[in-house]
Each structure stands twice: as structure tokens, then as C-alpha cells.
Motif scaffolding. Sequence first.
Motif, PDB file in Angstrom:
ATOM      1  N   ALA A  83      58.202  -3.874 103.065  1.00 30.43           N
ATOM      2  CA  ALA A  83      59.769  -3.988 102.911  1.00 30.43           C
ATOM      3  C   ALA A  83      59.844  -5.287 101.921  1.00 30.43           C
ATOM      4  O   ALA A  83      60.510  -5.372 101.183  1.00 30.43           O
ATOM      5  CB  ALA A  83      60.324  -4.128 104.119  1.00 30.43           C
ATOM      6  N   TYR A 129      63.387  -0.738 102.549  1.00 29.95           N
ATOM      7  CA  TYR A 129      63.135  -0.914 103.939  1.00 29.95           C
ATOM      8  C   TYR A 129      62.960   0.573 104.484  1.00 29.95           C
ATOM      9  O   TYR A 129      62.696   0.547 105.798  1.00 29.95           O
ATOM     10  CB  TYR A 129      64.346  -1.575 104.588  1.00 29.95           C
ATOM     11  CG  TYR A 129      64.233  -3.064 104.053  1.00 29.95           C
ATOM     12  CD1 TYR A 129      63.673  -4.067 104.783  1.00 29.95           C
ATOM     13  CD2 TYR A 129      64.659  -3.222 103.063  1.00 29.95           C
ATOM     14  CE1 TYR A 129      63.670  -5.371 104.561  1.00 29.95           C
ATOM     15  CE2 TYR A 129      64.648  -4.816 102.306  1.00 29.95           C
ATOM     16  CZ  TYR A 129      64.367  -5.836 103.167  1.00 29.95           C
ATOM     17  OH  TYR A 129      63.967  -7.098 102.716  1.00 29.95           O
ATOM     18  N   ARG A 130      63.714   1.411 104.070  1.00 27.87           N
ATOM     19  CA  ARG A 130      63.778   2.643 104.598  1.00 27.87           C
ATOM     20  C   ARG A 130      64.399   2.794 106.017  1.00 27.87           C
ATOM     21  O   ARG A 130      63.953   3.228 107.034  1.00 27.87           O
ATOM     22  CB  ARG A 130      62.367   3.546 104.844  1.00 27.87           C
ATOM     23  CG  ARG A 130      61.869   3.965 103.392  1.00 27.87           C
ATOM     24  CD  ARG A 130      60.729   5.128 103.387  1.00 27.87           C
ATOM     25  NE  ARG A 130      61.085   6.326 103.631  1.00 27.87           N
ATOM     26  CZ  ARG A 130      61.435   7.148 102.541  1.00 27.87           C
ATOM     27  NH1 ARG A 130      61.651   6.596 101.195  1.00 27.87           N
ATOM     28  NH2 ARG A 130      62.029   8.361 102.624  1.00 27.87           N
ATOM     29  N   THR A 131      65.346   1.975 106.133  1.00 25.01           N
ATOM     30  CA  THR A 131      66.147   1.813 107.342  1.00 25.01           C
ATOM     31  C   THR A 131      67.435   1.647 107.110  1.00 25.01           C
ATOM     32  O   THR A 131      67.943   1.151 106.161  1.00 25.01           O
ATOM     33  CB  THR A 131      65.893   0.104 107.749  1.00 25.01           C
ATOM     34  OG1 THR A 131      64.383   0.107 108.237  1.00 25.01           O
ATOM     35  CG2 THR A 131      66.437  -0.152 109.205  1.00 25.01           C
ATOM     36  N   SER A 172      62.448  -9.451 107.380  1.00 26.40           N
ATOM     37  CA  SER A 172      60.954  -8.949 107.244  1.00 26.40           C
ATOM     38  C   SER A 172      60.185 -10.043 107.014  1.00 26.40           C
ATOM     39  O   SER A 172      58.974 -10.155 107.230  1.00 26.40           O
ATOM     40  CB  SER A 172      61.116  -8.051 105.920  1.00 26.40           C
ATOM     41  OG  SER A 172      61.683  -6.987 105.883  1.00 26.40           O
ATOM     42  N   LYS A 187      56.766   0.347 112.585  1.00 25.67           N
ATOM     43  CA  LYS A 187      57.695  -0.435 112.243  1.00 25.67           C
ATOM     44  C   LYS A 187      57.555  -1.959 112.619  1.00 25.67           C
ATOM     45  O   LYS A 187      58.819  -2.784 112.442  1.00 25.67           O
ATOM     46  CB  LYS A 187      59.186   0.152 112.525  1.00 25.67           C
ATOM     47  CG  LYS A 187      59.533   1.454 111.582  1.00 25.67           C
ATOM     48  CD  LYS A 187      60.178   0.766 110.239  1.00 25.67           C
ATOM     49  CE  LYS A 187      60.197   1.819 109.184  1.00 25.67           C
ATOM     50  NZ  LYS A 187      60.682   1.379 107.903  1.00 25.67           N
TER      51      LYS A 187
END
Lengths: 340, 340
Positions: free
Chosen positions: A62, A68-70, B59, B123
Motif C-alpha cells: 500500500a 490499499y484495497r481497503t 501504512s 493485511k
Amino acid sequence: MKSRITITDIAKEAGVSTALVSFVMSNKAKGSREYRVRPETEKRVLEVAAKYDYQPNSSARALRSGEYRTIGVVLSDISNKFYAEISRQIENWAFHHDYVVLFGSSDENPKKLSNVMKVFKNKGVDGMIIVPCEGSESAISQMAGSGMPVVLLDRDIPGAEFSSVVLNNFKASVIMTETLVGKGFRKIEMISYKTTLSNIKDRESGYLKAMEGAGLTETRIHRPEYCNYREIEQIVLDAKARNVEALIFTTYNMSLMGRKAFISHGLRVPQDCFFACFNNSDAFDLYEPDILYVKQPIEQFAVEAMTLLVKMINEPESAQSCTKIILQPEVVFSSSEVHV
Amino acid sequence: MKSRITITDIAKEAGVSTALVSFVMSNKAKGSREYRVRPETEKRVLEVAAKYDYQPNSSARALRSGEYRTIGVVLSDISNKFYAEISRQIENWAFHHDYVVLFGSSDENPKKLSNVMKVFKNKGVDGMIIVPCEGSESAISQMAGSGMPVVLLDRDIPGAEFSSVVLNNFKASVIMTETLVGKGFRKIEMISYKTTLSNIKDRESGYLKAMEGAGLTETRIHRPEYCNYREIEQIVLDAKARNVEALIFTTYNMSLMGRKAFISHGLRVPQDCFFACFNNSDAFDLYEPDILYVKQPIEQFAVEAMTLLVKMINEPESAQSCTKIILQPEVVFSSSEVHV
DNA sequence: ATGAAAGCGCTAACAC
DNA sequence: GTGTTAGCGCTTTCAT
């Protein structure tokens, strides 16, 4: 915690560069594009990765890629059945599309909603799905204005240029009222509350519109101050005393209280007064097969919102124009449902 | 997306180093330790940060420090009322302790549970709270064995060395059965299902133990094959035909179906047969004030589990010894509750 | 087809 | 007290 296997370890063991490993790992998922790795090399990398059960570090990914695919989801209360079910569907969609979802509750408090959004932003969500609450317009505007893709769910903010996925509450209310009229009821009243929330306002106007269309001038919308049980009970008893034939509840919580009041005072549906509401509950169809309610397309809510949001994330240019998705309501008698 | 303000920007504008900014930003939150920054410098940094509404990139922070302040929660189904309420409390706790929570549902499927855990690990969650399902032991063992702090919730895995937070289901069941006996019932049966899940097994043994203690030898535990409505209905009707005086349902879903069967066939509580269950539902106390149920300490579940997990995360040495927290049950008649 | 190398934004040692 | 610096693990040009 045991340090995880990294791309470097794999590169070393496979005798290739980290770049190659990275390439193999990420393009493997995406299917074939300009795939340019010798099959045997790829195989070797994949084998080593599998051997150590390599898991990419998503923080690093990220940080580097900005992806971030969040996504963040802010509901009013995740323990509310309707939102819990929506969450479930969102989570499901996300899981299958390799997204991660952060949930937060606003408790209908704009300050808290704003806080949660901020935390989500820090955490690096790519976009947000938000159930706006009273007074949250400016905070949401600001967030969206800062470039964060935002999709409103369940409620729209009237006049604002936000993408949203909502039920056609107006139509739902019209159909519901017309159905009631069709059943022969004339004295139909609504229990709502003081708010500027679009979904509630639409339910109110749908009721008024349908009543007017049926030539029924005697309309009434109750708006209790605190929406507590005492108030609802009072309204129900009063309605009964005035021989109101049907009561429409605009919120889930109030309909629960309304049912409680009916039961407590021995009011039977449909004999004494008809009961209609938005959002069904286990508490209803179990007992009274003649309740009328709006069946919310839960899965559609989730899928449409997520699809729209992801599109906005991936095509920033499309995020400029706001898209409003209006879901079709279905008004049903609980008796027509298959139970449990 | 507009590029965010970074620590470097602030350092530049405030005329200090990035390290100083970092120090100010993170130690500001932690209160005073060896705080060694000149007040005026700190003020300047803080002002610049505020001016640009600086938000740390989590991050980067996570990548660097290894601290993610993220925990994963795997439930069987977040749309189940009990778990939805637990989620709500977990989320609440997390919010106030600056943690982020990832939710996932296993659907009682060990394969899916394992998948979700893997995704969560990628994650970068610091630990996990898991509601284990049938057949998930090995996957969870593996995860915990790899150094991931894990706390089991609601159900324990018998014989395994996991930290867990569960209700004293045995005691709950004993109290419930004794209460029923105290009300004069003799012919009491239980509706459960074939499983190895600790919470269900404990409920079964509690019932047997209490029956035995009361000198009632005529016990019976039904274990429907598929737990669908037809089966439950059949069991209820059969029980009624045999003059069973009280029925105890061990799961939320089966008690919903049980209620449905009662209603459909005009069985009244308590006249025809008494109804007892674990986990209350809106669908119950609304209508039958004489239902007996176990009140689950939702908030305690969440707080204990999170506290324990965070402790395991922060003190890896304490993670070695497993801690089992047993919550005290409260068995109540729904009539004794204040409704809605 | 593959590798070298430059960071993403931040923290932690260590220097001054 | 404050600055310098070396990465965390990954992606992404740009060479080769």
C-alpha cells in the motif's frame, strides 16, 4: 512475532531478483496482460513462494503503490438488523473481490461520523460508503471534496452532489399507502420523526401523495419528540381511541416499539388496527402474518454501492460526475414470505 | 487523489527534522515519558501539522514499526443478532483505543474461516478474535502456532491451549433447568444438534446434570439432522403430543424456528409448553413475557476479549500461557426485562 | 526475459 | 534538544 517471509527471501532462494518475484506474484492474480516471464522461472518462483506460504505485506504494498484495497463503511449502528445485514453483504462482496472493509458506527452523531471518517482516512482507505446522519453534510462534503471517493447509502443528502444508493422510498411509501387504501382503509396515519433525512422525508411525502391521490384528505404524520417508548405507546393508544385504521411506522426502531405497544395493549392486527412498516423484523413475521412491510433489497444495496465505489476509485475521472442509484422497493405482506 | 501532507512537508515548513516531527506526533498521544522537545519547537510543529490537517500514513507507520493497531475478528455470521451486537461493542472499544477492526464471517465453514484468517494475516492484523466453527481447530492452531495472538470467543475448543472468552454455558444451563424444575416442570427436554462445539456441549451437560440433580431420570436431547424448520416443527409437535412440559433450545436459530412452530400450531407459553432458550431475540420478549432465556453479557464479551488480545499482543511472553475467561450467565424471564 | 536501484512515509539508533 | 541516516517490504522505471 516470527518474522514473515518476504519477497527478498524468495528472490534469493529462487535465484532471481525481487522485481521478478513481485512481478510474478502480482500479475498472477490479474490474469494475462503483457505477461513476460519465462514459464520455468515463474514456476520456480511460485514453488518457493508456496513452500514458505509467502504472504505479501500489504502495508508495504500500500505504501508503495498507493492502492490499499481497503474501503471504509460508516453506518449509524452496525447492531441494527438492517445495517448488520448490509454489512454482511458488503463484507461478502469485498471478500470475493479481495478488498478489506473497515466498519464504523456513527450513532447518528455527526461528530462521531466525522471522527470515524478521519480515522479511516488515516488508515488509508481507498474510498468510503457512508450512511449520512443529521448534520453530517459538511463533514462528508469536506471528505469528498478532499478527493476521497464517497458513496452514500440508504439515505441521500438532498441537493448535494454525492453518488448514492438508496431505495425509492417515495415509491415504496406510495405503494404501501395505496395497498392499505386498496384493503379498504381510509383513516391511515404515519409515525415518523423530526428530521431532514431524505429517506424519511420521502416516506412522508409518498404517504401524503398517495392519500391525496385516493382523495383522502384526512392525513396525519406524528413526529414524537424523543421517539421513546412512552411517546410511541401514547400515539398508538390515541390512534386506537380515534379509530385509526392503519398505522405506518417510518423507522425500524419505532416499529419495534409500536409492535410492543400493540401487544401490551392487546391490539390485534388487522382487527383493531393495521400495522405497516419499513424493514421487516424477526419480531414481526413470526407472529402476525398480516403485517405490511417494505422488503429492502439488502444484497443489491451492498453490491451496487461497492461496485459504484470501486469504479470511482479506479476511474477518478468518473468520480467527478455523481451517480445516483435508486433501488426498486417491494411491498409485501409478511404472510407471503416463507418463514425462518 | 490529492497527495497527502507528509512528515517531510511539516519538517520543512517548521524548519526541523522529520525525526523531530515524528517524535512530537507520536509522543503527543502517549502522554509524558522521556519527553525531550523544547515547548516552543513542539508548538511550532503542532501548529504546522494542524494547519495542513496532517494525518499520519498508517501504512508507513505499520511497515516501519511492525505495529498495525489492527485486529481481525472472525465471527460465524455478522448478521446474526448476537454477533452483530458483539461486533458493535468490539468496534466501540477499538475506536476508543485507537484500534481498527477487520470483520469476517466464516458461515460455520472451516475452509472459509481459514481463508479469512489468511487474508487478515496478510493485511497485517496484530491479533485475531475468533469464533471457532466445527472443524476449524487445525487451522486456528496453525495460525496461533505461527505466533499470531488469538483469542477464541463464545466457543472454546476443548482440550486445546487457546485463550478464550466464553460464557459459563454449563452453569447457565444448570440454572435454567433448575429454574424450570423450580417452576414445577418435570418433563423437560432439550433441542440441540450434533456438534463438538464446546458451548453447545456444555449446555447439554448442564441440562443433564441439573435433571439428574433433581432426580429426574427422564431426559431427552433431540438432535435434528439438518436443523431445518420441518424437523424442528416435528420435534415440537411430537413433544406436545407426549405432554412435554418445557423445551430448551440450544441455538438462536433453532429457537426462532421453535417459536415459529409454537405460534403456527397455537401452542401457548406457558400453558401448553414452556419455552426456554439461549440468546434473546426481539421476536420473543415482545410477545411472550414468560419465556426464559440466558442473558449474554455482550459488552463484557467484547471488552474482555479485546483487553486480553491486546495484552497478548503487547506482552508476547504472556501470550504463551493461555488465559480462559469464563463469563457469568444470567438467566431471566423476559417479563423481568424492560422492553424496547 | 530479467535485474538494479530508487523510493513510498515513517521510526529508531545514534550522533551532535 | 535536535538532526542524520538507515531501512521496513514492496512496486516500478529503466537498463541490459
